[in-house]
Structures are given as structure tokens and as C-alpha cells.
Design an enzyme around this catalytic site. Sequence first.
Site, mmCIF file in Angstrom:
data_model
loop_
_atom_site.group_PDB
_atom_site.id
_atom_site.type_symbol
_atom_site.label_atom_id
_atom_site.label_comp_id
_atom_site.label_asym_id
_atom_site.label_seq_id
_atom_site.Cartn_x
_atom_site.Cartn_y
_atom_site.Cartn_z
ATOM 1 N N LYS A 43 8.127 -3.811 -2.523
ATOM 2 C CA LYS A 43 8.353 -2.856 -3.758
ATOM 3 C C LYS A 43 9.492 -2.489 -3.906
ATOM 4 O O LYS A 43 9.851 -1.746 -5.007
ATOM 5 C CB LYS A 43 7.261 -1.842 -3.497
ATOM 6 C CG LYS A 43 5.846 -2.282 -3.429
ATOM 7 C CD LYS A 43 4.887 -0.944 -3.002
ATOM 8 C CE LYS A 43 3.625 -1.566 -2.641
ATOM 9 N NZ LYS A 43 2.554 -0.109 -2.152
ATOM 10 N N GLY A 44 10.395 -2.493 -3.000
ATOM 11 C CA GLY A 44 11.654 -1.476 -2.628
ATOM 12 C C GLY A 44 12.487 -1.825 -3.669
ATOM 13 O O GLY A 44 13.553 -0.891 -4.010
ATOM 14 N N GLU A 99 16.966 -7.503 -4.006
ATOM 15 C CA GLU A 99 16.570 -6.892 -2.889
ATOM 16 C C GLU A 99 17.114 -5.350 -2.674
ATOM 17 O O GLU A 99 18.058 -5.220 -3.175
ATOM 18 C CB GLU A 99 16.998 -7.694 -1.638
ATOM 19 C CG GLU A 99 16.075 -8.457 -0.743
ATOM 20 C CD GLU A 99 14.976 -7.669 -0.094
ATOM 21 O OE1 GLU A 99 14.628 -6.442 -0.628
ATOM 22 O OE2 GLU A 99 14.396 -8.386 0.852
ATOM 23 N N ASP A 100 16.267 -4.744 -2.094
ATOM 24 C CA ASP A 100 16.687 -3.323 -1.885
ATOM 25 C C ASP A 100 17.543 -3.401 -0.659
ATOM 26 O O ASP A 100 18.760 -2.707 -0.711
ATOM 27 C CB ASP A 100 15.584 -2.386 -1.613
ATOM 28 C CG ASP A 100 14.660 -2.915 -0.550
ATOM 29 O OD1 ASP A 100 14.740 -4.141 -0.063
ATOM 30 O OD2 ASP A 100 13.692 -2.288 -0.281
ATOM 31 N N ASP A 103 18.533 -6.048 6.069
ATOM 32 C CA ASP A 103 18.504 -5.301 7.638
ATOM 33 C C ASP A 103 18.860 -6.351 8.478
ATOM 34 O O ASP A 103 19.891 -6.975 8.715
ATOM 35 C CB ASP A 103 17.527 -4.578 7.792
ATOM 36 C CG ASP A 103 17.093 -3.564 8.841
ATOM 37 O OD1 ASP A 103 18.263 -3.160 9.190
ATOM 38 O OD2 ASP A 103 15.999 -3.408 9.198
ATOM 39 N N LYS A 131 22.917 -3.546 5.803
ATOM 40 C CA LYS A 131 22.816 -2.988 6.934
ATOM 41 C C LYS A 131 23.620 -3.755 8.034
ATOM 42 O O LYS A 131 22.577 -4.420 8.805
ATOM 43 C CB LYS A 131 21.723 -2.348 7.311
ATOM 44 C CG LYS A 131 21.629 -0.923 7.924
ATOM 45 C CD LYS A 131 20.291 -0.700 8.574
ATOM 46 C CE LYS A 131 19.423 -0.092 7.490
ATOM 47 N NZ LYS A 131 17.955 0.320 8.245
ATOM 48 N N PHE A 152 17.685 4.861 8.839
ATOM 49 C CA PHE A 152 16.700 4.626 8.130
ATOM 50 C C PHE A 152 16.787 5.064 6.675
ATOM 51 O O PHE A 152 17.224 6.494 6.634
ATOM 52 C CB PHE A 152 15.300 4.857 8.383
ATOM 53 C CG PHE A 152 14.205 4.173 7.874
ATOM 54 C CD1 PHE A 152 13.881 2.775 8.264
ATOM 55 C CD2 PHE A 152 13.442 4.737 7.154
ATOM 56 C CE1 PHE A 152 12.957 2.113 7.834
ATOM 57 C CE2 PHE A 152 12.465 4.003 6.454
ATOM 58 C CZ PHE A 152 12.064 2.543 6.908
ATOM 59 N N LEU A 153 16.895 4.366 5.451
ATOM 60 C CA LEU A 153 17.049 5.083 4.011
ATOM 61 C C LEU A 153 15.763 5.219 3.464
ATOM 62 O O LEU A 153 14.822 4.117 3.363
ATOM 63 C CB LEU A 153 17.986 3.891 3.211
ATOM 64 C CG LEU A 153 19.375 3.354 4.122
ATOM 65 C CD1 LEU A 153 20.110 2.905 2.906
ATOM 66 C CD2 LEU A 153 20.279 4.713 4.430
ATOM 67 N N ASP A 159 10.913 3.187 0.737
ATOM 68 C CA ASP A 159 9.958 4.181 1.089
ATOM 69 C C ASP A 159 10.146 4.292 2.704
ATOM 70 O O ASP A 159 10.556 3.891 3.439
ATOM 71 C CB ASP A 159 8.805 3.594 0.984
ATOM 72 C CG ASP A 159 8.358 2.469 1.770
ATOM 73 O OD1 ASP A 159 9.143 1.636 1.921
ATOM 74 O OD2 ASP A 159 7.116 2.495 2.656
ATOM 75 N N ARG A 165 9.671 6.972 -2.510
ATOM 76 C CA ARG A 165 10.486 5.852 -3.414
ATOM 77 C C ARG A 165 10.849 6.344 -4.751
ATOM 78 O O ARG A 165 11.810 5.845 -5.472
ATOM 79 C CB ARG A 165 9.408 4.932 -3.847
ATOM 80 C CG ARG A 165 8.603 4.064 -2.693
ATOM 81 C CD ARG A 165 7.993 2.864 -3.414
ATOM 82 N NE ARG A 165 7.120 2.258 -2.161
ATOM 83 C CZ ARG A 165 7.645 1.338 -1.502
ATOM 84 N NH1 ARG A 165 8.901 0.809 -1.526
ATOM 85 N NH2 ARG A 165 6.859 0.606 -0.571
HETATM 86 P P1 5GP Z 1 14.773 -7.166 7.386
HETATM 87 O O1 5GP Z 1 13.887 -8.295 7.416
HETATM 88 O O2 5GP Z 1 16.156 -7.712 6.640
HETATM 89 O O3 5GP Z 1 14.856 -6.655 8.695
HETATM 90 O O4 5GP Z 1 14.103 -6.098 6.542
HETATM 91 C C1 5GP Z 1 13.916 -6.284 5.196
HETATM 92 C C2 5GP Z 1 13.064 -5.121 4.491
HETATM 93 O O5 5GP Z 1 12.736 -4.118 5.515
HETATM 94 C C3 5GP Z 1 13.914 -4.511 3.352
HETATM 95 O O6 5GP Z 1 13.607 -5.506 2.034
HETATM 96 C C4 5GP Z 1 12.762 -3.140 3.309
HETATM 97 O O7 5GP Z 1 11.732 -3.488 2.984
HETATM 98 C C5 5GP Z 1 12.976 -2.963 5.030
HETATM 99 N N1 5GP Z 1 14.004 -1.923 5.316
HETATM 100 C C6 5GP Z 1 14.953 -2.306 6.161
HETATM 101 N N2 5GP Z 1 15.768 -1.275 6.504
HETATM 102 C C7 5GP Z 1 14.961 -0.321 5.673
HETATM 103 C C8 5GP Z 1 15.461 1.088 5.551
HETATM 104 O O8 5GP Z 1 16.494 1.543 5.888
HETATM 105 N N3 5GP Z 1 14.789 1.829 4.629
HETATM 106 C C9 5GP Z 1 13.607 1.263 4.193
HETATM 107 N N4 5GP Z 1 12.831 2.355 3.451
HETATM 108 N N5 5GP Z 1 13.214 -0.015 4.326
HETATM 109 C C10 5GP Z 1 13.810 -0.698 5.228
HETATM 110 MG MG MG Z 2 12.143 -4.848 0.982
#
Ligand code: 5GP
Ligand code: MG
Length: 177
Positions: A43-44, A99-100, A103, A131, A152-153, A159, A165
Site C-alpha cells: 500500500k505504501g 515503489e515507496d 530496503d 535505503k 525506519f520511515l 506505515d 500512512r
Molecule cells: P525490501 O524487500 O526492499 O526489504 O522491503 C521493501 C518493503 O519493505 C517496502 O516496500 C516497504 O513496504 C517495507 N519497508 C522497508 N523499509 C521500510 C521503512 O523504513 N518504513 C516502512 N514503513 N516500510 C519499510
Molecule cells: Mg512497499
Amino acid sequence: MGSQPKLCILFSRQEIDATVSRLAAEISQSYGDKHPLMLGILKGSFMFLADLVRRLDFPLEVDFIGLSSYGKDKQSSGKIKVTQPLRSPIKNKEVLVIEDIVDTGRTTAFLLDYLRQQKPASLKLCALTDKPARRQVPVPIDYLGFTVPDKFLVGYGLDWDEKYRNLPDLYIIEDKD
Ligand code: 5GP
Ligand code: MG
């Protein structure tokens, strides 16, 4: 119950606004005559996508795809599943994934792979935030808003446990564990 987590502002709505405008200008240069499909990851990305498309004045389509996410945990499980499929086929479409945050990169890498198998005409990635300190899988980001620290954002669509959100600015959340 513990105390309320502390929120520290990282990017104000004015900074986000300027960055979304810059991204819209970059995207317009490449996609102005391509009728792209803007594909938001639920949803981000909902707020970012809504702000971005309002600044694009050429024909485009919008769709969403749902992927499993963190829930209340900080760590990505590494197992990703599609929780809400695409509404229509993306074969031969110019797809721009919105994408939001990237990470570890696992979610986005999985998604790009999944979409590529459906033979779009092109496939690119626009991420509001990156990140890089936590990257485990390389992900090419074609359009990037902000590089962010290893924190963590929340806010502007992101969220923590489905909360925050709706905040119009981007925050670092502390003392949430
Ligand atoms: P990844 O698979 O790259 O580790 O994570 C991707 C997803 O994890 C992002 O699309 C998001 O939904 C969540 N995520 C990663 N870091 C953060 C953060 O700092 N804050 C929030 N709210 N969600 C995060
Ligand atoms: Mg996401």
C-alpha cells in the site's frame, strides 16, 4: 502499554513536493509519448503515485499490485507473495513501477522478475526512497526521490503497523520496539 513512539521529521511536505515535481519532469521526458502504465505497489506507494500522476500531463494508465509486506516487524522475511494480482495483462506495455522504498531490495527484485516474465515492452522503476545501507539484492532504480539513512520511515504512505500512512511529511520513527 509502552510510551508513544517518537517521530522525527526527515523530509517536509515542501521537500517532497519539490522532489515529486523533479521526478515528474524526468518521467515526462522519457514517457511523454509512450502511454505508460504506472504500477503502484500497495500500500505504501499510494500517496506518492497520486501526487506523481497529477503532475503528468500525457495519457497514462494506473494499476496496483499487492505484495506481502513487513506488518509490524522491521525485517523483510525474504518470502514475497502477490496478495493482489494485476487487473489486466501488461504484455507489450511500457510499465513504470512506483515503489515507496527499496530496503533490502528483495521485494522489488522479486516484483521486477515477476513482471518481466509477462513480457512488457519496457520495465523501469521509480522509487520515492532508497535505503542503500540495507541492500542485499541489487536493484536498478531508474528514477529516485531521496536516499535515506538506515532508519525506519513512516508517513506519506509508509506505515508502521498500518498507522501513520496519512501523515503528509516523511518521518523517522524511534522507540517503537
Ligand atoms: P525490501 O524487500 O526492499 O526489504 O522491503 C521493501 C518493503 O519493505 C517496502 O516496500 C516497504 O513496504 C517495507 N519497508 C522497508 N523499509 C521500510 C521503512 O523504513 N518504513 C516502512 N514503513 N516500510 C519499510
Ligand atoms: Mg512497499
